[in-house]
Design a protein around this motif. Structure first.
Motif, PDB file in Angstrom:
ATOM      1  N   MET A  37      18.786  65.041  62.199  1.00 10.98           N
ATOM      2  CA  MET A  37      18.717  64.437  61.006  1.00 10.98           C
ATOM      3  C   MET A  37      19.617  63.177  61.038  1.00 10.98           C
ATOM      4  N   GLN A  38      19.452  62.000  60.564  1.00  4.91           N
ATOM      5  CA  GLN A  38      20.506  60.902  60.916  1.00  4.91           C
ATOM      6  C   GLN A  38      20.364  60.017  59.680  1.00  4.91           C
ATOM      7  N   LYS A  39      21.092  59.815  59.035  1.00  6.73           N
ATOM      8  CA  LYS A  39      21.036  58.502  57.995  1.00  6.73           C
ATOM      9  C   LYS A  39      21.279  57.337  58.603  1.00  6.73           C
ATOM     10  N   ILE A  40      20.337  56.128  58.787  1.00  4.83           N
ATOM     11  CA  ILE A  40      20.862  54.994  59.284  1.00  4.83           C
ATOM     12  C   ILE A  40      20.298  53.659  58.452  1.00  4.83           C
ATOM     13  N   PRO A  41      20.959  52.642  58.724  1.00  3.54           N
ATOM     14  CA  PRO A  41      20.571  51.489  57.748  1.00  3.54           C
ATOM     15  C   PRO A  41      19.357  50.980  58.146  1.00  3.54           C
ATOM     16  N   ILE A  42      18.485  50.334  57.137  1.00  7.72           N
ATOM     17  CA  ILE A  42      17.333  50.058  57.337  1.00  7.72           C
ATOM     18  C   ILE A  42      17.055  49.008  58.491  1.00  7.72           C
ATOM     19  N   ASP A  43      18.262  48.049  58.873  1.00  4.15           N
ATOM     20  CA  ASP A  43      18.382  46.949  59.888  1.00  4.15           C
ATOM     21  C   ASP A  43      18.318  47.602  61.281  1.00  4.15           C
ATOM     22  N   LEU A  44      18.460  49.157  61.634  1.00  9.39           N
ATOM     23  CA  LEU A  44      18.480  50.011  62.573  1.00  9.39           C
ATOM     24  C   LEU A  44      17.243  50.807  62.997  1.00  9.39           C
ATOM     25  N   ALA A  45      16.243  50.657  61.858  1.00  7.05           N
ATOM     26  CA  ALA A  45      15.112  51.390  61.956  1.00  7.05           C
ATOM     27  C   ALA A  45      13.954  50.781  63.002  1.00  7.05           C
TER      28      ALA A  45
ATOM     29  N   ASP B 223      18.199  50.374  51.565  1.00  8.36           N
ATOM     30  CA  ASP B 223      19.197  49.815  52.566  1.00  8.36           C
ATOM     31  C   ASP B 223      19.467  50.923  53.504  1.00  8.36           C
ATOM     32  N   ARG B 224      19.065  52.029  53.384  1.00 10.08           N
ATOM     33  CA  ARG B 224      19.266  53.236  54.403  1.00 10.08           C
ATOM     34  C   ARG B 224      18.123  54.293  54.260  1.00 10.08           C
ATOM     35  N   ILE B 225      17.718  54.882  55.259  1.00 14.82           N
ATOM     36  CA  ILE B 225      16.894  56.007  55.276  1.00 14.82           C
ATOM     37  C   ILE B 225      17.130  57.084  56.184  1.00 14.82           C
ATOM     38  N   THR B 226      16.754  58.303  56.295  1.00 16.95           N
ATOM     39  CA  THR B 226      17.042  59.326  56.871  1.00 16.95           C
ATOM     40  C   THR B 226      15.817  59.714  57.686  1.00 16.95           C
ATOM     41  N   VAL B 227      16.226  59.380  59.208  1.00 14.72           N
ATOM     42  CA  VAL B 227      15.106  59.803  60.105  1.00 14.72           C
ATOM     43  C   VAL B 227      15.457  61.163  60.908  1.00 14.72           C
ATOM     44  N   GLN B 228      14.486  61.452  61.564  1.00 15.75           N
ATOM     45  CA  GLN B 228      14.660  63.030  62.404  1.00 15.75           C
ATOM     46  C   GLN B 228      15.318  62.460  63.921  1.00 15.75           C
TER      47      GLN B 228
ATOM     48  N   GLY C  37      33.814  45.300  65.915  1.00 16.69           N
ATOM     49  CA  GLY C  37      34.438  44.335  65.476  1.00 16.69           C
ATOM     50  C   GLY C  37      34.398  43.821  64.083  1.00 16.69           C
ATOM     51  N   THR C  38      33.628  44.642  63.097  1.00 14.19           N
ATOM     52  CA  THR C  38      33.114  44.159  62.121  1.00 14.19           C
ATOM     53  C   THR C  38      34.395  44.611  60.843  1.00 14.19           C
ATOM     54  N   LYS C  39      33.946  43.860  59.803  1.00 15.82           N
ATOM     55  CA  LYS C  39      35.326  44.202  58.649  1.00 15.82           C
ATOM     56  C   LYS C  39      34.953  45.649  58.241  1.00 15.82           C
ATOM     57  N   TYR C  40      33.724  46.126  58.253  1.00 16.01           N
ATOM     58  CA  TYR C  40      33.582  47.709  57.842  1.00 16.01           C
ATOM     59  C   TYR C  40      34.289  48.903  58.775  1.00 16.01           C
ATOM     60  N   ALA C  41      34.346  48.159  60.132  1.00 15.48           N
ATOM     61  CA  ALA C  41      35.167  49.115  61.060  1.00 15.48           C
ATOM     62  C   ALA C  41      36.489  49.003  60.786  1.00 15.48           C
ATOM     63  N   GLU C  42      36.975  47.950  60.371  1.00 15.32           N
ATOM     64  CA  GLU C  42      38.426  47.828  59.866  1.00 15.32           C
ATOM     65  C   GLU C  42      38.868  48.717  58.952  1.00 15.32           C
ATOM     66  N   ARG C  43      37.894  48.867  57.898  1.00 12.38           N
ATOM     67  CA  ARG C  43      38.045  49.496  56.918  1.00 12.38           C
ATOM     68  C   ARG C  43      38.201  51.006  57.117  1.00 12.38           C
TER      69      ARG C  43
ATOM     70  N   PHE D 180      31.062  53.487  55.721  1.00  9.88           N
ATOM     71  CA  PHE D 180      31.802  52.203  56.459  1.00  9.88           C
ATOM     72  C   PHE D 180      30.876  52.407  57.786  1.00  9.88           C
ATOM     73  N   ARG D 181      30.721  53.583  58.571  1.00 10.91           N
ATOM     74  CA  ARG D 181      30.055  53.505  59.682  1.00 10.91           C
ATOM     75  C   ARG D 181      28.616  53.089  59.726  1.00 10.91           C
ATOM     76  N   ILE D 182      27.720  53.211  58.679  1.00  9.07           N
ATOM     77  CA  ILE D 182      26.497  52.921  58.542  1.00  9.07           C
ATOM     78  C   ILE D 182      26.514  51.420  58.317  1.00  9.07           C
ATOM     79  N   LYS D 183      27.332  50.899  57.615  1.00 11.71           N
ATOM     80  CA  LYS D 183      27.597  49.526  57.275  1.00 11.71           C
ATOM     81  C   LYS D 183      27.940  48.578  58.436  1.00 11.71           C
ATOM     82  N   ALA D 184      28.933  49.281  59.285  1.00  9.26           N
ATOM     83  CA  ALA D 184      29.519  48.429  60.389  1.00  9.26           C
ATOM     84  C   ALA D 184      28.325  48.556  61.548  1.00  9.26           C
ATOM     85  N   ALA D 185      27.521  49.639  61.623  1.00 10.69           N
ATOM     86  CA  ALA D 185      26.247  49.424  62.469  1.00 10.69           C
ATOM     87  C   ALA D 185      25.035  48.630  62.179  1.00 10.69           C
ATOM     88  N   ALA D 186      25.278  48.331  60.819  1.00  9.38           N
ATOM     89  CA  ALA D 186      24.015  47.531  60.315  1.00  9.38           C
ATOM     90  C   ALA D 186      24.478  46.096  60.446  1.00  9.38           C
ATOM     91  N   GLN D 187      25.910  45.728  60.353  1.00  8.08           N
ATOM     92  CA  GLN D 187      26.384  44.423  60.314  1.00  8.08           C
ATOM     93  C   GLN D 187      26.451  43.980  61.806  1.00  8.08           C
TER      94      GLN D 187
END
Length: 132
Positions: free
Chosen positions: A1-9, A48-53, A65-71, A99-106
């Motif tokens: 099970m993994q929570k991901i940003p909808i942008d990566l669905a 903005d986020r879903i949990t997938v199998q 290289g994102t601002k969330y990664a810096e945070r 921050f990991r989820i937001k960085a991946a989405a960004q």
């Protein structure tokens, strides 16, 4: 099970948990397989986020290289005094996950924009070259 940003669905992924509206109403049931239209519908509903199998998305180094990664990198410094406090460790871990989820989405959004620009540039050049 993994929570991901909808942008990566992606189509074909299956929901590991139901998608709920703010009031707790179920929008999509656990086990549903995502399609392009369902992903668009979720995006339009401001989900903005879903949990997938499984773990279909590698988010270990996502968004480096994102601002969330810096945070995320600053969390250890900010929480350095609370290493023995189990509650503060949990807060730090939750923030790191967020921050990991937001960085991946960004990063995914930036890649999509870059790919669209490349495709637009190739289409314009390719059509002109074929006709000449």
């Amino acid at each position: 099970m993994q929570k991901i940003p909808i942008d990566l669905a992606r189509p074909g992924m299956k929901l590991a948990r139901p998608v709920l509206k703010d009031g707790g109403m179920i929008i999509m049931a656990e086990g549903m397989e995502l399609t392009d239209s369902l992903i668009v519908r979720l995006t339009n509903m401001k989900i903005d986020r879903i949990t997938v199998q499984g773990h279909p998305v590698d988010m270990g180094g996502a968004g480096s290289g994102t601002k969330y990664a810096e945070r995320m990198e600053r969390l250890d410094v900010l929480f350095r005094r609370y290493g023995q406090d189990k509650w503060m460790v949990r807060v730090r871990d939750r923030m790191a996950q967020y921050f990991r989820i937001k960085a991946a989405a960004q990063e995914a959004k930036a890649k999509a924009v870059q790919e669209m620009e490349l495709e637009a540039g190739q289409d314009g050049n390719g059509e002109n070259g074929d006709e000449a």
